[in-house]
Motif scaffolding. Sequence first.
Motif, PDB file in Angstrom:
ATOM      1  N   LEU A 140       0.863  -1.173   0.000  1.00  0.00           N
ATOM      2  CA  LEU A 140       0.000   0.000   0.000  1.00  0.00           C
ATOM      3  C   LEU A 140       0.904   1.229   0.000  1.00  0.00           C
ATOM      4  N   TYR A 141       0.585   2.201  -0.833  1.00  0.00           N
ATOM      5  CA  TYR A 141       1.479   3.330  -1.068  1.00  0.00           C
ATOM      6  C   TYR A 141       1.024   4.587  -0.332  1.00  0.00           C
ATOM      7  N   GLN A 142       1.975   5.209   0.351  1.00  0.00           N
ATOM      8  CA  GLN A 142       1.717   6.471   1.040  1.00  0.00           C
ATOM      9  C   GLN A 142       1.538   7.604   0.013  1.00  0.00           C
ATOM     10  N   PRO A 143       0.829   8.681   0.395  1.00  0.00           N
ATOM     11  CA  PRO A 143       0.365   8.987   1.754  1.00  0.00           C
ATOM     12  C   PRO A 143      -1.005   8.420   2.101  1.00  0.00           C
ATOM     13  N   ASP A 144      -1.794   8.009   1.103  1.00  0.00           N
ATOM     14  CA  ASP A 144      -3.158   7.551   1.388  1.00  0.00           C
ATOM     15  C   ASP A 144      -3.256   6.034   1.457  1.00  0.00           C
ATOM     16  N   PHE A 145      -2.135   5.344   1.283  1.00  0.00           N
ATOM     17  CA  PHE A 145      -2.059   3.889   1.373  1.00  0.00           C
ATOM     18  C   PHE A 145      -3.003   3.208   0.370  1.00  0.00           C
ATOM     19  N   HIS A 146      -2.888   3.632  -0.879  1.00  0.00           N
ATOM     20  CA  HIS A 146      -3.647   3.008  -1.961  1.00  0.00           C
ATOM     21  C   HIS A 146      -2.841   1.834  -2.519  1.00  0.00           C
ATOM     22  N   PHE A 147      -3.527   0.909  -3.176  1.00  0.00           N
ATOM     23  CA  PHE A 147      -2.829  -0.190  -3.834  1.00  0.00           C
ATOM     24  C   PHE A 147      -2.780   0.058  -5.334  1.00  0.00           C
ATOM     25  N   ASN A 148      -1.795  -0.568  -5.976  1.00  0.00           N
ATOM     26  CA  ASN A 148      -1.670  -0.503  -7.432  1.00  0.00           C
ATOM     27  C   ASN A 148      -2.519  -1.636  -8.015  1.00  0.00           C
ATOM     28  N   PRO A 149      -3.544  -1.313  -8.799  1.00  0.00           N
ATOM     29  CA  PRO A 149      -4.428  -2.366  -9.328  1.00  0.00           C
ATOM     30  C   PRO A 149      -3.691  -3.459 -10.095  1.00  0.00           C
ATOM     31  N   ASP A 150      -2.667  -3.061 -10.861  1.00  0.00           N
ATOM     32  CA  ASP A 150      -1.914  -4.053 -11.636  1.00  0.00           C
ATOM     33  C   ASP A 150      -1.139  -4.993 -10.718  1.00  0.00           C
ATOM     34  N   GLU A 151      -0.548  -4.446  -9.664  1.00  0.00           N
ATOM     35  CA  GLU A 151       0.190  -5.286  -8.713  1.00  0.00           C
ATOM     36  C   GLU A 151      -0.752  -6.240  -7.989  1.00  0.00           C
ATOM     37  N   LEU A 152      -1.939  -5.751  -7.665  1.00  0.00           N
ATOM     38  CA  LEU A 152      -2.889  -6.620  -6.976  1.00  0.00           C
ATOM     39  C   LEU A 152      -3.348  -7.752  -7.896  1.00  0.00           C
ATOM     40  N   GLU A 153      -3.622  -7.435  -9.160  1.00  0.00           N
ATOM     41  CA  GLU A 153      -4.062  -8.510 -10.062  1.00  0.00           C
ATOM     42  C   GLU A 153      -2.920  -9.500 -10.321  1.00  0.00           C
ATOM     43  N   ALA A 154      -1.696  -8.991 -10.350  1.00  0.00           N
ATOM     44  CA  ALA A 154      -0.558  -9.898 -10.518  1.00  0.00           C
ATOM     45  C   ALA A 154      -0.489 -10.892  -9.355  1.00  0.00           C
ATOM     46  N   ALA A 155      -0.841 -10.427  -8.161  1.00  0.00           N
ATOM     47  CA  ALA A 155      -0.880 -11.332  -7.006  1.00  0.00           C
ATOM     48  C   ALA A 155      -1.992 -12.367  -7.171  1.00  0.00           C
ATOM     49  N   PHE A 156      -3.143 -11.942  -7.666  1.00  0.00           N
ATOM     50  CA  PHE A 156      -4.251 -12.878  -7.885  1.00  0.00           C
ATOM     51  C   PHE A 156      -3.915 -13.910  -8.957  1.00  0.00           C
ATOM     52  N   LYS A 157      -3.084 -13.522  -9.914  1.00  0.00           N
ATOM     53  CA  LYS A 157      -2.697 -14.459 -10.974  1.00  0.00           C
ATOM     54  C   LYS A 157      -1.824 -15.590 -10.441  1.00  0.00           C
ATOM     55  N   GLN A 158      -1.324 -15.456  -9.215  1.00  0.00           N
ATOM     56  CA  GLN A 158      -0.533 -16.524  -8.602  1.00  0.00           C
ATOM     57  C   GLN A 158      -1.418 -17.594  -7.933  1.00  0.00           C
ATOM     58  N   ASN A 159      -2.716 -17.501  -8.195  1.00  0.00           N
ATOM     59  CA  ASN A 159      -3.685 -18.497  -7.726  1.00  0.00           C
ATOM     60  C   ASN A 159      -3.758 -18.597  -6.205  1.00  0.00           C
ATOM     61  N   PRO A 160      -3.996 -17.466  -5.516  1.00  0.00           N
ATOM     62  CA  PRO A 160      -4.128 -17.526  -4.065  1.00  0.00           C
ATOM     63  C   PRO A 160      -5.449 -18.160  -3.650  1.00  0.00           C
ATOM     64  N   LYS A 161      -5.483 -18.696  -2.444  1.00  0.00           N
ATOM     65  CA  LYS A 161      -6.729 -19.257  -1.912  1.00  0.00           C
ATOM     66  C   LYS A 161      -7.587 -18.168  -1.287  1.00  0.00           C
ATOM     67  N   ALA A 162      -6.925 -17.128  -0.737  1.00  0.00           N
ATOM     68  CA  ALA A 162      -7.665 -16.082  -0.045  1.00  0.00           C
ATOM     69  C   ALA A 162      -6.879 -14.780  -0.052  1.00  0.00           C
ATOM     70  N   ILE A 163      -7.584 -13.695   0.234  1.00  0.00           N
ATOM     71  CA  ILE A 163      -6.967 -12.399   0.481  1.00  0.00           C
ATOM     72  C   ILE A 163      -7.428 -11.930   1.849  1.00  0.00           C
ATOM     73  N   ILE A 164      -6.499 -11.388   2.625  1.00  0.00           N
ATOM     74  CA  ILE A 164      -6.813 -10.858   3.949  1.00  0.00           C
ATOM     75  C   ILE A 164      -6.903  -9.342   3.855  1.00  0.00           C
ATOM     76  N   ILE A 165      -7.999  -8.786   4.355  1.00  0.00           N
ATOM     77  CA  ILE A 165      -8.208  -7.335   4.331  1.00  0.00           C
ATOM     78  C   ILE A 165      -8.537  -6.867   5.739  1.00  0.00           C
ATOM     79  N   CYS A 166      -7.791  -5.893   6.229  1.00  0.00           N
ATOM     80  CA  CYS A 166      -8.092  -5.244   7.504  1.00  0.00           C
ATOM     81  C   CYS A 166      -8.698  -3.875   7.187  1.00  0.00           C
ATOM     82  N   ASN A 167      -9.949  -3.680   7.560  1.00  0.00           N
ATOM     83  CA  ASN A 167     -10.663  -2.458   7.185  1.00  0.00           C
ATOM     84  C   ASN A 167     -11.564  -2.022   8.326  1.00  0.00           C
TER      85      ASN A 167
END
Length: 387
Positions: A140-167
């Motif tokens: 997550l990138y400062q200052p607003d701690f946003h994620f890069n959509p491309d980086e997130l999809e690249a992680a999903f392409k690794q076939n994860p079982k789950a994503i953990i989100i603290c919100n």
Amino acid sequence: MKELSKKMPLFTESVIRHMTRISDECGAINLSQGFPDFPPPKPLLDRLAQVAYEGPHQYAVTWGAQNLREAIAENRTGRLGIPIDPNKNIVVTCGSTEAMMASVMAVVNPGEKVIVFSPFYENYGADAILSGADPIYVPLYQPDFHFNPDELEAAFKQNPKAIIICNPSNPCGKVFTRKELEFIADLVRKYDTYVITDEVYEYILYKPNVYTYISTLPGMFERTIACNSLSKTYSITGWRLGYVIASPEIIDCVKKVHDFLTVGAASPLQEAAVVGLRFPQKYYDDLQELYTRKRDLFCDGLTRLGLQHTKPQGAYYVLMDISEFGWDDDNDFCETMTRKVGVAAVPGSSFFREPVNNLIRFHFAKSEPMLNEVLNRLENLKKIMQK
């Protein structure tokens, strides 16, 4: 003797609890471990006093006392707008820590992958390791701690079982926008993944931010395992009462794990907590106003002292930048500050996968006089801590 578990070197003891011990040794003000220094609401204490004499004092039903599950179901149905069945959708756990551990173990097999946003609460990495899973960290990138959509999809392409989100997020105070959660939900459905969400700070939210439950998005309830706790909402962190909300199929699995992890949460405390779950909306509005005053007092004070810091959108944590002090090791900085300044914080490196050592985390769940005393002590921070 044979070697111990190979998992043990993969993570350390809790840095947060380590800093609490140092704080206690030094008599410092503990802004490291995030628990309030003010009492729970009086109706909970009054009910607990009754329960001390009336009971119950023996085991509750393993997955939670019936009346507590009914109160949770009533509360969650009102919040989510989705009917929650107390017998099919809920497991009561020993705090949200166990809720997260039981959820990860119920969903993830050894060798499977789990996406974790960085920075992250320290337990998430340990949960994955103890479950035999491989974490995929997405920054997550400062200052607003946003994620890069491309980086997130690249992680999903690794076939994860789950994503953990603290919100809202511990430690950075980020509140995920509806648009961000919709993007995540699209990826979850596209790549056939589960969401394990930590919602313990849902009520500690600062205007104009709006809370969105990812489980309420189209097609997401059956894919979401929502972990929550009564700890922060009712100032009862020591009661260790949490719960999991999910589909019946997932809940059946969580029940099994929970049963063999802890058997069940303390029955007298479950009985007393029912009162809190039925508080009117005014309680939660007042809670939001209370923490807004604390956030503004503390953040405005840090700004007045010329200390660079984040301003959280939710939860009760602030990350302060210590770059100007010239320290290479944020662990040493925090331990020295605790002893010399009398204020304890958590080194930010314990929350980041990336090599971040210029941030420390304070919490501000303290009385206003205590926060003012913290700011008084921090007035000399630059003089004492400058290298």
